[in-house]
Design a protein around this motif. Structure first.
Motif, mmCIF file in Angstrom:
data_model
loop_
_atom_site.group_PDB
_atom_site.id
_atom_site.type_symbol
_atom_site.label_atom_id
_atom_site.label_comp_id
_atom_site.label_asym_id
_atom_site.label_seq_id
_atom_site.Cartn_x
_atom_site.Cartn_y
_atom_site.Cartn_z
ATOM 1 N N VAL A 63 -9.345 6.193 2.946
ATOM 2 C CA VAL A 63 -8.294 5.531 2.180
ATOM 3 C C VAL A 63 -7.445 6.584 1.477
ATOM 4 C CG1 VAL A 63 -7.816 3.844 0.356
ATOM 5 C CG2 VAL A 63 -9.859 3.593 1.799
ATOM 6 N N GLU A 64 -6.130 6.377 1.484
ATOM 7 C CA GLU A 64 -5.256 7.185 0.643
ATOM 8 C C GLU A 64 -4.430 6.259 -0.235
ATOM 9 O OE1 GLU A 64 -1.922 10.755 0.520
ATOM 10 O OE2 GLU A 64 -2.546 9.975 2.478
ATOM 11 N N ALA A 65 -4.393 6.575 -1.527
ATOM 12 C CA ALA A 65 -3.581 5.821 -2.480
ATOM 13 C C ALA A 65 -2.295 6.591 -2.736
ATOM 14 C CB ALA A 65 -4.342 5.626 -3.785
ATOM 15 N N GLY A 66 -1.167 5.916 -2.562
ATOM 16 C CA GLY A 66 0.124 6.558 -2.757
ATOM 17 C C GLY A 66 0.384 7.632 -1.728
ATOM 18 N N PRO A 67 0.451 7.295 -0.433
ATOM 19 C CA PRO A 67 0.501 8.318 0.622
ATOM 20 C C PRO A 67 1.843 8.994 0.830
ATOM 21 C CG PRO A 67 -0.147 6.134 1.489
ATOM 22 C CD PRO A 67 0.359 5.942 0.112
ATOM 23 N N ILE A 96 -2.830 2.628 0.718
ATOM 24 C CA ILE A 96 -2.419 1.760 -0.386
ATOM 25 C C ILE A 96 -0.977 2.107 -0.727
ATOM 26 C CG2 ILE A 96 -2.898 1.061 -2.764
ATOM 27 C CD1 ILE A 96 -5.806 1.948 -2.260
ATOM 28 N N GLU A 97 -0.075 1.236 -0.336
ATOM 29 C CA GLU A 97 1.365 1.491 -0.473
ATOM 30 C C GLU A 97 2.089 0.151 -0.564
ATOM 31 O OE1 GLU A 97 4.462 2.759 -1.347
ATOM 32 O OE2 GLU A 97 3.422 4.534 -0.561
ATOM 33 N N THR A 98 2.950 -0.012 -1.556
ATOM 34 C CA THR A 98 3.685 -1.261 -1.718
ATOM 35 C C THR A 98 5.102 -1.198 -1.178
ATOM 36 O OG1 THR A 98 4.368 -0.616 -3.960
ATOM 37 C CG2 THR A 98 2.326 -1.904 -3.754
ATOM 38 N N SER A 99 5.636 -0.002 -0.942
ATOM 39 C CA SER A 99 7.023 0.134 -0.496
ATOM 40 C C SER A 99 7.131 -0.077 1.019
ATOM 41 C CB SER A 99 7.557 1.524 -0.843
ATOM 42 O OG SER A 99 8.757 1.799 -0.153
ATOM 43 N N TRP A 120 -2.339 -1.184 6.027
ATOM 44 C CA TRP A 120 -1.687 -0.986 4.733
ATOM 45 C C TRP A 120 -2.087 -2.095 3.782
ATOM 46 C CZ3 TRP A 120 0.117 1.097 9.079
ATOM 47 C CH2 TRP A 120 0.683 2.383 9.009
ATOM 48 N N HIS A 121 -2.194 -1.735 2.492
ATOM 49 C CA HIS A 121 -2.617 -2.698 1.473
ATOM 50 C C HIS A 121 -1.816 -2.471 0.197
ATOM 51 C CE1 HIS A 121 -6.119 -3.433 4.058
ATOM 52 N NE2 HIS A 121 -6.237 -2.118 4.137
ATOM 53 N N ASP A 122 -1.714 -3.524 -0.599
ATOM 54 C CA ASP A 122 -1.046 -3.427 -1.895
ATOM 55 C C ASP A 122 -1.978 -2.889 -2.976
ATOM 56 O OD1 ASP A 122 1.334 -4.398 -0.872
ATOM 57 O OD2 ASP A 122 0.919 -6.475 -1.462
ATOM 58 N N ALA A 123 -3.292 -3.052 -2.796
ATOM 59 C CA ALA A 123 -4.241 -2.684 -3.845
ATOM 60 C C ALA A 123 -5.554 -2.228 -3.232
ATOM 61 C CB ALA A 123 -4.492 -3.870 -4.778
ATOM 62 N N ILE A 124 -6.318 -1.448 -3.982
ATOM 63 C CA ILE A 124 -7.609 -0.949 -3.529
ATOM 64 C C ILE A 124 -8.567 -2.107 -3.268
ATOM 65 C CG2 ILE A 124 -8.359 -0.621 -5.928
ATOM 66 C CD1 ILE A 124 -9.480 1.502 -2.920
ATOM 67 N N THR A 125 -8.408 -3.190 -3.999
ATOM 68 C CA THR A 125 -9.299 -4.335 -3.817
ATOM 69 C C THR A 125 -9.089 -5.038 -2.479
ATOM 70 O OG1 THR A 125 -7.699 -5.630 -5.112
ATOM 71 C CG2 THR A 125 -9.622 -4.779 -6.278
ATOM 72 N N ASP A 126 -7.989 -4.733 -1.793
ATOM 73 C CA ASP A 126 -7.734 -5.337 -0.485
ATOM 74 C C ASP A 126 -8.387 -4.568 0.668
ATOM 75 O OD1 ASP A 126 -6.147 -7.224 -1.765
ATOM 76 O OD2 ASP A 126 -4.310 -6.057 -1.495
ATOM 77 N N VAL A 127 -8.887 -3.368 0.405
ATOM 78 C CA VAL A 127 -9.505 -2.553 1.447
ATOM 79 C C VAL A 127 -10.842 -3.178 1.836
ATOM 80 C CG1 VAL A 127 -10.458 -0.275 1.997
ATOM 81 C CG2 VAL A 127 -8.358 -0.465 0.651
ATOM 82 N N PRO A 128 -11.146 -3.295 3.122
ATOM 83 C CA PRO A 128 -12.404 -3.921 3.541
ATOM 84 C C PRO A 128 -13.626 -3.197 2.977
ATOM 85 C CG PRO A 128 -10.915 -3.689 5.412
ATOM 86 C CD PRO A 128 -10.293 -2.941 4.273
ATOM 87 N N ASP A 129 -14.713 -3.945 2.844
ATOM 88 C CA ASP A 129 -15.966 -3.364 2.364
ATOM 89 C C ASP A 129 -16.483 -2.315 3.345
ATOM 90 O OD1 ASP A 129 -16.067 -4.791 0.047
ATOM 91 O OD2 ASP A 129 -17.411 -6.343 0.808
ATOM 92 N N GLY A 130 -17.312 -1.419 2.820
ATOM 93 C CA GLY A 130 -17.932 -0.393 3.642
ATOM 94 C C GLY A 130 -17.892 0.952 2.951
ATOM 95 N N PRO A 131 -18.627 1.929 3.466
ATOM 96 C CA PRO A 131 -18.552 3.278 2.917
ATOM 97 C C PRO A 131 -17.098 3.756 2.892
ATOM 98 C CG PRO A 131 -20.330 3.105 4.503
ATOM 99 C CD PRO A 131 -19.559 1.833 4.602
ATOM 100 N N MET A 132 -16.751 4.504 1.857
ATOM 101 C CA MET A 132 -15.346 4.872 1.660
ATOM 102 C C MET A 132 -15.213 6.314 1.209
ATOM 103 S SD MET A 132 -12.603 3.293 -1.099
ATOM 104 C CE MET A 132 -13.453 4.048 -2.496
ATOM 105 N N ILE A 133 -14.209 6.999 1.729
ATOM 106 C CA ILE A 133 -13.734 8.273 1.198
ATOM 107 C C ILE A 133 -12.271 8.061 0.840
ATOM 108 C CG2 ILE A 133 -13.270 10.702 1.674
ATOM 109 C CD1 ILE A 133 -15.649 10.703 3.567
ATOM 110 N N LEU A 134 -11.945 8.281 -0.423
ATOM 111 C CA LEU A 134 -10.592 8.005 -0.919
ATOM 112 C C LEU A 134 -9.927 9.277 -1.392
ATOM 113 C CD1 LEU A 134 -9.204 5.144 -2.964
ATOM 114 C CD2 LEU A 134 -9.099 7.405 -4.026
ATOM 115 N N LEU A 135 -8.659 9.434 -1.040
ATOM 116 C CA LEU A 135 -7.825 10.543 -1.497
ATOM 117 C C LEU A 135 -6.662 9.960 -2.294
ATOM 118 C CD1 LEU A 135 -7.591 12.460 1.921
ATOM 119 C CD2 LEU A 135 -9.285 12.807 0.105
ATOM 120 N N ALA A 136 -6.389 10.545 -3.461
ATOM 121 C CA ALA A 136 -5.262 10.088 -4.281
ATOM 122 C C ALA A 136 -4.593 11.316 -4.879
ATOM 123 C CB ALA A 136 -5.730 9.139 -5.368
#
Length: 347
Positions: A63-67, A96-99, A120-136
């Motif tokens: 996952v990347e927030a604000g890519p 995670i990107e709203t634009s 693409w998702h509007d929020a982190i809560t929309d990302v499917p369940d499972g192990p995650m590596i997130l970059l922000a």
């Protein structure tokens, strides 16, 4: 702006929404992935190592927030595909990107680089369940802040009216992790509730599924106070309260408060960006590229200095890590953070 004024976070949220919807923000500033491909490559290598330390989950959410333009993720995926093909095959890329405009740019940047189509998702809560590596990277700094000004007998809060601050009596949020900070009369204390909410959502995921998160931004890691609101217009500092929507509004990130709300997971750092990237091999990789392309060697070394030199981004930018279920230390950090203690006298 007419009427009684808007609370600063409301003003900032509306101004940045208009700014990102109406112009190319990268004409006003440049982020680390745009400075050097090595930045994204190092985070790709970091991802592959963390995936190993998590027991090689297949699949896992990358996952990347604000890519931004998608540059960081593209560079990371190229590296992972080359050095860790099993990790690349297991990754399910979520952004995670709203634009809508930026989503299109990101899709072009990632074309042919993902094992499966990105989502693409509007929020982190929309990302499917499972192990995650997130970059922000530079995600928190544009989130709207509130500012409180210390009075002898309490607090005022800053509102924006006709291009200037006005003050209204207010109560500082009692449950905020900065509530115990000692602030002198006239001092400004900033809060960023969206950053805390995002962190709590990440932590909630990590409590349920193994994973890690890497938060990179400019900011501070101490029980500090002060006014850090700033604006960039056409690449130059501007008045953040004038012409809302014409400039990018940001504030320094309070890593101290973010770490305090990360209950139940391991917290790493924050470390200065220069030290973190050096630990991941920034200088060795940059020299490898410089030798391979001698005609670009000076530019490559200048980009490396910009990322890591203390007088440039190396000290101002900081890196905080969160993890759960890791079989070893989080790469790039000297050790886990000690539990936060009391910050001082109650305001």
């Amino acid at each position: 702006m007419s009427g009684p004024g808007a609370r600063l976070d409301q003003f900032m949220g509306r101004a940045n929404a208009a700014y990102y919807a109406g112009r190319d923000p990268f004409s006003d500033f440049i982020t680390a992935p745009e400075i050097s491909q090595v930045f994204g490559e190092l985070l790709g290598a970091w991802t592959a190592v963390v995936w190993q330390l998590l027991g090689q989950p297949d699949p896992f959410m990358l996952v990347e927030a604000g890519p931004g333009r998608g540059t960081l993720m593209a560079d990371a995926l190229r590296l992972v595909r080359r050095v860790a093909p099993a990790c690349h095959a297991a990754a399910r890329v979520h952004l995670i990107e709203t634009s809508p405009r930026l989503r299109q740019e990101q899709a072009r940047a990632l074309e042919g680089l993902t094992a499966r189509p990105a989502s693409w998702h509007d929020a982190i809560t929309d990302v499917p369940d499972g192990p995650m590596i997130l970059l922000a990277n530079e995600f928190f700094d544009a989130l709207p802040i509130r500012q409180f000004v210390r009075r002898v007998d309490g607090w005022d809060e800053r509102f924006v009216h006709d291009g200037a601050f006005i003050h209204q009596p207010a109560s500082f949020p009692p449950a905020h992790p900065a509530a115990t900070r000692a602030v002198p009369e006239g001092g400004v204390l900033e809060t960023c509730q969206p950053a805390l909410d995002f962190t709590r959502a990440v932590v909630e995921r990590l409590r349920r599924w193994p994973g890690a998160a890497l938060l990179i931004d400019y900011g501070y890691d101490a029980p500090a106070h002060g006014d850090s609101l700033q604006a960039l217009r056409h690449g130059r500092p501007a008045d953040p309260l004038r012409d809302p929507g014409a400039a990018d509004l940001t504030a320094h990130v309070d890593f101290h408060a973010i770490a305090q709300v990360a209950d139940g997971v391991d917290v790493w750092g924050s470390e200065p960006q220069g030290a973190f990237l050096a630990a991941l091999g920034l200088h060795a990789r940059s020299e490898q590229l410089a030798r391979a392309a001698p005609e670009q060697a000076d530019d490559i070394r200048a980009a490396t200095a910009r990322l890591a030199a203390p007088e440039q981004m190396g000290r101002l930018f900081r890196v905080l890590g969160l993890s759960a279920g890791l079989k070893g230390s989080l790469p790039g950090f000297t050790g886990p953070r000690a539990a936060a203690g009391n910050e001082g006298d109650a305001p």
